[in-house]
Scaffold this active site. Structure first.
Site, PDB file in Angstrom:
ATOM      1  CG  ASN A 162      35.925  35.700  38.504  1.00  0.00           C
ATOM      2  OD1 ASN A 162      36.201  35.855  37.309  1.00  0.00           O
ATOM      3  ND2 ASN A 162      34.757  36.017  38.999  1.00  0.00           N
ATOM      4  CE  LYS A 185      45.975  41.471  29.526  1.00  0.00           C
ATOM      5  NZ  LYS A 185      45.932  40.546  30.674  1.00  0.00           N
ATOM      6  CB  THR A 188      48.444  39.174  34.973  1.00  0.00           C
ATOM      7  OG1 THR A 188      48.543  40.080  33.866  1.00  0.00           O
ATOM      8  CG2 THR A 188      49.827  38.783  35.448  1.00  0.00           C
ATOM      9  CD  GLU A 258      27.897  40.045  30.539  1.00  0.00           C
ATOM     10  OE1 GLU A 258      27.437  40.533  31.600  1.00  0.00           O
ATOM     11  OE2 GLU A 258      27.170  39.759  29.565  1.00  0.00           O
ATOM     12  CB  CYS A 292      30.389  39.158  38.393  1.00  0.00           C
ATOM     13  SG  CYS A 292      29.746  37.859  37.364  1.00  0.00           S
TER      14      CYS A 292
HETATM   15  N1  LIG Z   1      29.628  40.411  35.015  1.00  0.00           N
HETATM   16  C1  LIG Z   1      30.422  39.371  34.843  1.00  0.00           C
HETATM   17  O1  LIG Z   1      30.155  38.460  34.065  1.00  0.00           O
HETATM   18  C2  LIG Z   1      31.702  39.241  35.607  1.00  0.00           C
HETATM   19  C3  LIG Z   1      32.310  40.330  36.179  1.00  0.00           C
HETATM   20  N2  LIG Z   1      33.492  40.190  36.831  1.00  0.00           N
HETATM   21  C4  LIG Z   1      34.063  41.367  37.476  1.00  0.00           C
HETATM   22  O2  LIG Z   1      35.484  41.360  37.311  1.00  0.00           O
HETATM   23  C5  LIG Z   1      36.122  41.909  38.438  1.00  0.00           C
HETATM   24  C6  LIG Z   1      37.204  40.970  38.928  1.00  0.00           C
HETATM   25  O3  LIG Z   1      38.012  40.516  37.901  1.00  0.00           O
HETATM   26  P1  LIG Z   1      39.444  41.185  37.613  1.00  0.00           P
HETATM   27  O4  LIG Z   1      40.207  40.218  36.808  1.00  0.00           O
HETATM   28  O5  LIG Z   1      40.031  41.681  38.881  1.00  0.00           O
HETATM   29  O6  LIG Z   1      39.014  42.451  36.764  1.00  0.00           O
HETATM   30  P2  LIG Z   1      39.955  43.538  36.040  1.00  0.00           P
HETATM   31  O7  LIG Z   1      39.019  44.521  35.471  1.00  0.00           O
HETATM   32  O8  LIG Z   1      41.017  44.007  36.929  1.00  0.00           O
HETATM   33  O9  LIG Z   1      40.675  42.715  34.867  1.00  0.00           O
HETATM   34  C7  LIG Z   1      39.943  42.057  33.878  1.00  0.00           C
HETATM   35  C8  LIG Z   1      40.814  41.847  32.663  1.00  0.00           C
HETATM   36  O10 LIG Z   1      41.119  43.104  32.068  1.00  0.00           O
HETATM   37  C9  LIG Z   1      42.516  43.212  31.876  1.00  0.00           C
HETATM   38  N3  LIG Z   1      42.875  44.621  31.846  1.00  0.00           N
HETATM   39  C10 LIG Z   1      43.252  45.432  32.853  1.00  0.00           C
HETATM   40  N4  LIG Z   1      43.472  46.691  32.383  1.00  0.00           N
HETATM   41  C11 LIG Z   1      43.218  46.674  31.058  1.00  0.00           C
HETATM   42  C12 LIG Z   1      43.245  47.637  30.012  1.00  0.00           C
HETATM   43  N5  LIG Z   1      43.597  48.892  30.221  1.00  0.00           N
HETATM   44  N6  LIG Z   1      42.917  47.246  28.773  1.00  0.00           N
HETATM   45  C13 LIG Z   1      42.573  45.972  28.518  1.00  0.00           C
HETATM   46  N7  LIG Z   1      42.536  45.013  29.454  1.00  0.00           N
HETATM   47  C14 LIG Z   1      42.839  45.357  30.718  1.00  0.00           C
HETATM   48  C15 LIG Z   1      43.082  42.413  33.014  1.00  0.00           C
HETATM   49  O11 LIG Z   1      44.436  42.088  32.785  1.00  0.00           O
HETATM   50  P3  LIG Z   1      45.468  42.002  34.034  1.00  0.00           P
HETATM   51  O12 LIG Z   1      45.032  40.859  34.843  1.00  0.00           O
HETATM   52  O13 LIG Z   1      46.761  41.807  33.347  1.00  0.00           O
HETATM   53  O14 LIG Z   1      45.368  43.313  34.763  1.00  0.00           O
HETATM   54  C16 LIG Z   1      42.166  41.214  32.959  1.00  0.00           C
HETATM   55  O15 LIG Z   1      42.509  40.376  31.899  1.00  0.00           O
HETATM   56  C17 LIG Z   1      35.017  42.136  39.446  1.00  0.00           C
HETATM   57  O16 LIG Z   1      34.624  43.479  39.435  1.00  0.00           O
HETATM   58  C18 LIG Z   1      33.880  41.269  38.930  1.00  0.00           C
HETATM   59  O17 LIG Z   1      32.611  41.691  39.333  1.00  0.00           O
HETATM   60  C19 LIG Z   1      34.119  39.003  36.919  1.00  0.00           C
HETATM   61  C20 LIG Z   1      33.556  37.891  36.353  1.00  0.00           C
HETATM   62  C21 LIG Z   1      32.271  37.922  35.713  1.00  0.00           C
HETATM   63  O1  LIG Z   2      32.650  35.760  37.259  1.00  0.00           O
HETATM   64  C1  LIG Z   2      31.579  35.473  37.663  1.00  0.00           C
HETATM   65  O2  LIG Z   2      31.249  35.784  38.763  1.00  0.00           O
HETATM   66  C2  LIG Z   2      30.766  34.554  36.824  1.00  0.00           C
HETATM   67  O3  LIG Z   2      30.416  35.090  35.610  1.00  0.00           O
HETATM   68  C3  LIG Z   2      29.614  34.075  37.614  1.00  0.00           C
HETATM   69  O4  LIG Z   2      29.411  32.785  37.287  1.00  0.00           O
HETATM   70  P1  LIG Z   2      28.675  31.830  38.318  1.00  0.00           P
HETATM   71  O5  LIG Z   2      27.450  32.523  38.766  1.00  0.00           O
HETATM   72  O6  LIG Z   2      28.399  30.621  37.523  1.00  0.00           O
HETATM   73  O7  LIG Z   2      29.619  31.629  39.443  1.00  0.00           O
END
Ligand SMILES: NC(=O)C1=CN([C@@H]2O[C@H](COP(=O)(O)OP(=O)(O)OC[C@H]3O[C@@H](n4cnc5c(N)ncnc54)[C@H](OP(=O)(O)O)[C@@H]3O)[C@@H](O)[C@H]2O)C=CC1
Ligand SMILES: O=C(O)[C@H](O)COP(=O)(O)O
Length: 484
Positions: A162, A185, A188, A258, A292
């Site tokens: 995101n 990493k 994707t 996070e 998030c």
């Molecule tokens: N608290 C925070 O700061 C934030 C939290 N988020 C959370 O992230 C989620 C959405 O993002 P999303 O990208 O879908 O999250 P994912 O957990 O699906 O993926 C995050 C990353 O982890 C990689 N990944 C997947 N499986 C593995 C593994 N086994 N080992 C190592 N890396 C792996 C993914 O690669 P690939 O894409 O290749 O699967 C990607 O690069 C939501 O739950 C959101 O709340 C998002 C932003 C900020």
């Molecule tokens: O992935 C997320 O949601 C971000 O860490 C949140 O950032 P933002 O509050 O600046 O959108």
């Protein structure tokens, strides 16, 4: 050996200073969630290549650690300037790769420019400390320790889809200022944007092996990298599911996680409701709720709920929905699975008696902004993170119950409290089990030098410019004993 990508938009990985095709011969096609159009192809890297990258990282890191801090900072300043120059091109790629509206895409790039500069500044102002032994009983003035922060080694940065540029840079830049080498990493879907950021860093003068990339599906290559003995720190942003998995398999490798959230907006009866409604709608629906920190539930009392619902509905109906190129706020979700989940959560709530105020419409992966009133605790939407434009309202008797429901969530990222009474706000903020409470504001990560953290299932460790540098370095003490 080739460039970042070839004429067919097949992107390579940066390995020891060279943009390199994978010997695996496997590529992954990235299409736009906006319209299915082709964005490019990325390499699916092999385990042998991961081994090689980690070896190069070791060599790169020892050279980088020796570079004076002001020179490290100079490279980040240069990178910031280059990223600013390439803002239009990169934000267009970002917009198509993850269907983020143009304004937000530009703002993600600009925020990253600022982040790079601020991190360079912060890295330069980090100072060591000296401690005298006499402060502790039995100690002596003849014992003196000087303590400075040193790098951890190789940081594995794993970023989500995101914020592919900002949440990559917010790991890379502090790691570099701390003297580490980084292996990125990226998600994707988002990898192409992230590779453009890495190209910027390379063009700014980062030496070979200091920043490298690993693309390929996390489900296939993730476990191998995460458990690699050459990784000294894992800085991960993504789902709680994957974060938990990483924490289970990464034996003794320190982690910063996070993860997901279920941020609640508590609206008190004395709140400025118009103001709260503005904030909540922006907080819940920007980038289609795929943040998030999006507001993921409203908790309020009957006394103001009807009025608030009317105000929210009016604002939600005005949100532009559609193509990110047309500045829509709500755009197609990242994939079909995400849209299916959004529809499931909405339907589950309606079936169990929630009142649909607006939305519940889907065209492909485009899910219209949806407001559900009278959501109860037996409904999935009361607890699950939708990561889509769906906002539930939970009505409670009083603010004690609101706090109890807010804290009953497995997540603990942020919460908002809307009230004109600062005393009430303070008392409620003290009780909320989250990393950050926002008083009279939507939940949000920035400004980026503030500490950003989640508790419970929302994470481990703290991000934020200085906090991130500290997380990716450790104190090293040298104790001098003066003999007489
Ligand atoms: N608290 C925070 O700061 C934030 C939290 N988020 C959370 O992230 C989620 C959405 O993002 P999303 O990208 O879908 O999250 P994912 O957990 O699906 O993926 C995050 C990353 O982890 C990689 N990944 C997947 N499986 C593995 C593994 N086994 N080992 C190592 N890396 C792996 C993914 O690669 P690939 O894409 O290749 O699967 C990607 O690069 C939501 O739950 C959101 O709340 C998002 C932003 C900020
Ligand atoms: O992935 C997320 O949601 C971000 O860490 C949140 O950032 P933002 O509050 O600046 O959108």
């Amino acid at each position: 050996m080739t460039g970042l990508c070839n004429e067919n938009f097949i992107y390579n990985n940066l390995i020891n200073g060279q943009w390199t095709e994978s010997a695996s011969g496997d590529v992954i096609t990235i299409t736009s969630p906006a319209d299915g159009s082709f964005v490019g192809k990325i390499q699916a890297i092999s385990k042998e290549e991961v081994d090689e990258i980690v070896r190069y990282s070791k060599a790169g890191q020892s050279q980088w650690a020796a570079v004076p801090i002001y020179e490290k900072a100079a490279i980040l300043y240069k990178a910031a300037a280059l990223l600013e120059e390439r803002k239009e091109e990169i934000s267009d790629i970002l917009m198509m790769e993850i269907a983020k509206d143009k304004k937000s895409s530009v703002s993600e790039v600009k925020r990253t420019v600022d982040f790079l500069r601020f991190t360079a500044d912060a890295g330069k102002s980090l100072e060591g400390i000296a401690v005298s032994g006499e402060n502790f009983p039995g100690g002596s003035r003849n014992k003196m320790s000087y303590i400075k922060r040193i790098p951890l080694g190789t940081v594995l940065a794993i970023s989500p889809f995101n914020y592919p540029i900002n949440l990559s840079a917010s790991k890379i830049a502090p790691a570099l200022m701390g003297g580490n080498a980084v292996i990125l990493k990226p998600a994707t879907q988002g990898a192409i944007s992230a590779l453009h950021l890495v190209k910027v860093l390379q063009d700014a003068g980062l030496p070979a092996g200091v920043i490298q990339t690993v693309t390929g599906k996390g489900s296939e290559i993730g476990d191998y990298i995460v458990t690699h003995h050459g990784i000294d720190f894992i800085n991960f942003t993504g789902s709680t599911e994957v974060g938990r998995h990483i924490s289970q398999i990464s034996c003794m490798t320190p982690l910063l996680l996070e993860l997901g959230g279920k941020d609640a907006a508590l609206v008190l009866e004395d709140a400025d409701l118009e103001y709260a409604a503005d904030n909540i709608v922006e907080g819940a629906f920007s980038y289609s709720g795929q943040r998030c920190t999006a507001v993921k539930r409203i908790i309020t009392t009957d006394k103001v709920a009807d009025q608030l619902v009317t105000m929210l509905k009016a604002r939600i109906e005005k949100l532009s929905v559609g193509d990110p190129r047309n500045s829509a706020v709500v755009t197609p979700l990242i994939d079909q699975k995400a849209a299916d989940f959004a529809v499931f959560l909405t339907q589950d709530a309606i079936d169990k008696g929630a009142e649909l105020i607006v939305g519940n419409k889907r065209e492909g992966n485009l899910v219209y902004p949806t407001l559900l009133d009278k959501v109860t605790v037996d409904m999935e939407i009361a607890w699950k993170e939708p990561f889509s434009p769906i906002l539930p309202i939970i009505r409670v008797k009083n603010m004690d119950e609101a706090v109890e429901i807010a804290n009953r969530s497995e997540y603990g990222l942020q919460s908002s409290v809307f009230t004109k009474d600062i005393n009430k706000a303070f008392l409620i903020a003290e009780k909320l089990e989250v990393g950050t409470v926002q008083i009279n504001n939507k939940t949000e990560r920035g400004p980026d030098h503030f500490p950003f953290l989640g508790v419970k299932a929302s994470g481990m460790g703290t991000q934020g410019v200085r906090y991130s540098i500290e997380a990716m370095t450790r104190p090293k003490a040298v104790t001098i004993n003066v003999t007489q």
